[in-house]
Design a protein around this motif. Sequence first.
Motif, short mmCIF file in Angstrom:
data_model
loop_
_atom_site.label_atom_id
_atom_site.label_comp_id
_atom_site.label_asym_id
_atom_site.label_seq_id
_atom_site.Cartn_x
_atom_site.Cartn_y
_atom_site.Cartn_z
N ALA A 1 0.83 -1.21 0.00
CA ALA A 1 0.00 0.00 0.00
C ALA A 1 0.86 1.25 0.00
O ALA A 1 0.52 2.26 -0.62
CB ALA A 1 -0.92 0.00 1.22
N CYS A 2 2.00 1.18 0.69
CA CYS A 2 2.85 2.36 0.82
C CYS A 2 3.81 2.56 -0.36
O CYS A 2 4.28 3.67 -0.58
CB CYS A 2 3.67 2.27 2.11
N THR A 3 4.10 1.48 -1.06
CA THR A 3 5.07 1.59 -2.16
C THR A 3 4.44 1.55 -3.53
O THR A 3 5.07 1.90 -4.52
CB THR A 3 6.10 0.44 -2.07
N ASN A 4 3.16 1.12 -3.61
CA ASN A 4 2.58 0.93 -4.94
C ASN A 4 1.09 1.28 -4.99
O ASN A 4 0.36 0.76 -5.83
CB ASN A 4 2.78 -0.52 -5.40
N ARG A 5 0.65 2.15 -4.08
CA ARG A 5 -0.72 2.68 -4.07
C ARG A 5 -1.81 1.58 -3.96
O ARG A 5 -2.92 1.76 -4.45
CB ARG A 5 -1.00 3.51 -5.33
N LYS A 6 -1.51 0.47 -3.32
CA LYS A 6 -2.54 -0.56 -3.10
C LYS A 6 -3.20 -0.27 -1.76
O LYS A 6 -2.91 -0.90 -0.74
CB LYS A 6 -1.90 -1.95 -3.14
N THR A 7 -4.11 0.71 -1.76
CA THR A 7 -4.63 1.24 -0.51
C THR A 7 -5.53 0.27 0.23
O THR A 7 -6.18 -0.58 -0.37
CB THR A 7 -5.41 2.55 -0.77
N PHE A 8 -5.59 0.46 1.55
CA PHE A 8 -6.46 -0.31 2.42
C PHE A 8 -7.84 0.36 2.46
O PHE A 8 -8.01 1.48 2.00
CB PHE A 8 -5.88 -0.35 3.84
N PRO A 9 -8.84 -0.32 3.05
CA PRO A 9 -10.17 0.30 3.16
C PRO A 9 -10.12 1.66 3.88
O PRO A 9 -9.51 1.78 4.94
CB PRO A 9 -10.96 -0.73 3.99
N ASN A 10 -10.73 2.65 3.27
CA ASN A 10 -10.83 4.00 3.85
C ASN A 10 -9.48 4.69 3.98
O ASN A 10 -9.34 5.67 4.69
CB ASN A 10 -11.51 3.96 5.23
N MET A 11 -8.45 4.16 3.31
CA MET A 11 -7.13 4.80 3.33
C MET A 11 -7.06 5.83 2.21
O MET A 11 -7.37 5.53 1.06
CB MET A 11 -6.02 3.77 3.15
N GLU A 12 -6.68 7.06 2.56
CA GLU A 12 -6.53 8.10 1.55
C GLU A 12 -5.31 7.78 0.69
O GLU A 12 -4.29 7.31 1.19
CB GLU A 12 -6.38 9.47 2.21
N GLU A 13 -5.42 8.06 -0.61
CA GLU A 13 -4.32 7.75 -1.52
C GLU A 13 -3.09 8.56 -1.17
O GLU A 13 -3.17 9.76 -0.88
CB GLU A 13 -4.72 8.03 -2.97
N ILE A 14 -1.94 7.90 -1.15
CA ILE A 14 -0.68 8.56 -0.78
C ILE A 14 0.35 8.34 -1.88
O ILE A 14 0.30 7.37 -2.61
CB ILE A 14 -0.14 8.00 0.55
N GLU A 15 1.28 9.30 -1.96
CA GLU A 15 2.38 9.12 -2.89
C GLU A 15 3.28 8.00 -2.37
O GLU A 15 3.57 7.95 -1.18
CB GLU A 15 3.19 10.42 -3.02
N PRO A 16 3.72 7.07 -3.23
CA PRO A 16 4.58 5.98 -2.78
C PRO A 16 5.83 6.49 -2.07
O PRO A 16 6.39 7.53 -2.45
CB PRO A 16 4.94 5.26 -4.08
N PHE A 17 6.26 5.78 -1.05
CA PHE A 17 7.46 6.17 -0.31
C PHE A 17 8.26 4.94 0.09
O PHE A 17 7.82 3.80 -0.08
CB PHE A 17 7.12 7.04 0.90
N ASN A 18 9.46 5.15 0.63
CA ASN A 18 10.36 4.07 0.99
C ASN A 18 9.97 3.43 2.31
O ASN A 18 9.52 4.11 3.24
CB ASN A 18 11.80 4.57 1.07
N VAL A 19 10.17 2.12 2.40
CA VAL A 19 9.81 1.33 3.58
C VAL A 19 11.02 0.49 3.98
O VAL A 19 11.71 -0.06 3.13
CB VAL A 19 8.61 0.40 3.29
N ILE A 20 11.27 0.39 5.29
CA ILE A 20 12.24 -0.58 5.81
C ILE A 20 11.45 -1.72 6.43
O ILE A 20 10.64 -1.49 7.34
CB ILE A 20 13.18 0.04 6.85
N TYR A 21 11.67 -2.94 5.93
CA TYR A 21 11.02 -4.13 6.51
C TYR A 21 12.13 -4.95 7.17
O TYR A 21 12.91 -5.63 6.49
CB TYR A 21 10.31 -4.95 5.45
N GLN A 22 12.23 -4.86 8.49
CA GLN A 22 13.30 -5.52 9.24
C GLN A 22 12.75 -6.78 9.90
O GLN A 22 11.88 -6.71 10.76
CB GLN A 22 13.86 -4.56 10.31
N THR A 23 13.24 -7.93 9.47
CA THR A 23 12.71 -9.20 9.98
C THR A 23 13.83 -10.06 10.54
O THR A 23 14.98 -9.97 10.09
CB THR A 23 11.95 -9.97 8.89
N ALA A 24 13.49 -10.89 11.52
CA ALA A 24 14.48 -11.79 12.12
C ALA A 24 14.03 -13.24 12.07
O ALA A 24 14.81 -14.13 12.38
CB ALA A 24 14.74 -11.38 13.57
N GLU A 25 12.78 -13.48 11.67
CA GLU A 25 12.26 -14.85 11.74
C GLU A 25 12.20 -15.53 10.38
O GLU A 25 12.31 -16.73 10.29
CB GLU A 25 10.86 -14.84 12.37
#
Length: 624
Positions: free
Chosen positions: A352-376
């Motif tokens: 949703a944040c990187t490619n405009r795949k919005t959630f219900p009732n989410m206002e459209e936003i310009e794509p931005f950078n995300v850090i996904y930090q995982t350990a599992e």
Amino acid sequence: MQYTEEQITRANQTNLVSFLNAQGEQLVKSGREYRWKKHDSVTVSGNRWYRHSQGRGGYPVDFVMEFYNATFPEAVKKLIGEEGEGRNSTCPAPSPDFRLPEKEENNEKIIRYLTENRGIEKNLVEEWISSGDIYEEKKHHNVVFVGRDADGIPRYAHCRGTSEIKYRGDVAGSDKSCGFCHRGTDNQLFVFEAAIDLLSFIQLFPKDWKKRSYLSLGGISGVALRAFLSERPQITSVFLCLDNDQAGNEACEKLAEEIPDGYSVIRLKPSRKDWNEILCDKNADRKKAIIETVTMKAPEKEELVPMLCYEDIEQTSVEWLWFPYLPFGKLTIIQGNPGEGKTYFAMMLTAACTNRKTFPNMEEIEPFNVIYQTAEDGMGDTIKPRLVEAGADLSRVMVIDDTEETLTLSDDRIEKAIRQNQVRLLIIDPVQAFIGADVDMNRANEVRPVFRKLGMIAEQTGCAIVLIGHLNKSSGTQSTYRGLGSIDIMAAVRSLIFIGKVKKDPTTRVLLHEKSSLAPPGETMAFKLGDEEGFRWVGAYEISADELLDGKEGKPTETKLQRGAKLIQELLTDGNTITIREVDEKAKAQGISQRTMREVRSRMKEELDYQMNEKQENTIRLKK
């Protein structure tokens, strides 16, 4: 003229709506506020104003100074229509020989000179122009830098040529004790030889610059510095930022001796001769603009505890990634048992944040950078395939490389990575894996500083930080106590979301907004996961957090968006026309917000016809 505290208080109690109406300005009602047509990013309500484009606001005196180019005394007089009680006897009148040069109608030449020749950003130049402290002189088109006394009265002016002729000089009759300056609110003062170096330094170090004070000496004499310190008793730290040459270094030594004891005096040496040379040099490393920091004088008195007064704290509004579930600049925790959809949800959020795949009732936003930090999960065999499946833009999804040094929540690399990569969402999955080996999650005194620091990083960077957490096995206890670790973790976050599996239908997951410190909790929502159609939202769901975590059954229900759409359909039957105001009032009675109704109308735009009635109110009806 001097004004009493009582007069200033009355001025700041002025109703800005009434004031602007009296000035003949046009206002447009916007909810509980009024939007100023002349400045469409400015709203007023009672005696408060807010400029949304710059994220700042205040009271009436600041408003008149900001938008009517008035000094402090002029602003107070304009608001209450009274003269001050008299001139301060210690404040001498300006020299009769001093006159500000006549102003040019526009400032085109000085803007071009300061931006193109001096490398100063246009918005910074225009901000000083709007305050009246910089303008273009009519006769020779010089830049005029104005110095004012504590009452805002011009007493000094320095001219700098904008043509090939390198002219510079003070205006006749100028009082050198009133240098070109900015009076901030905190205890720091930065001192420069020239006004252009002052502006260059602010651009090099722009963060919170308005809180600090800045002074140009108009040379190397200390007369303006002594006057400034006597006027501003809150100053405790003086930073001497004079040129890095023999004259500048010798002047710093002399100024440090002249500054009374009790001040902290620090010499900041620029990496070039002066700060503007750094700004103009495209090859200069701006991160190393200060080549040396020298403490020249340290106060002997006890260091004061830093304090903030709520009167001075700027009131801000919350910015939302997904209202009201995920705020920017705050901590959110998403909890649930392993294998119940938390990670898949995080993947869809990333999309949703990187490619405009919005959630219900989410206002459209310009794509931005995300850090996904995982350990599992493995990044190559699990995370990346899931991100691809979710439809995320992988060029905007990053991870901090901690192969050589394990990352923890206290690690300084988190803030650096957010700032350096303009990241607006950080997901940490799971939070327990990053707490740090030396921190006991069950001890409040160890957990509290970790999450306080993480919360400050979120606030200072504007990044939404989402923590994925597992639940403990204490079934039957209150939902907020089901997270692993100290209850202080729950207290630190502004939003708490549970994700759980519906017992009778393992492909249905429920997202439940258990805690919301910044807005009313959002609707409980259900989504599908694990069947042939993949991840998808299926609507609202009726179940409590305790019921969800105890494995009890709930039931699907209509979302507020669905209820809002049904309400509009009912109101517009038989060709009816109704005002948007009336629709919102009826929706409010059913617990549906104006924000939700705006989203409903947006989704129904192909079905609705908008018109204006005789009272100039917006109306809607169904298209034929």
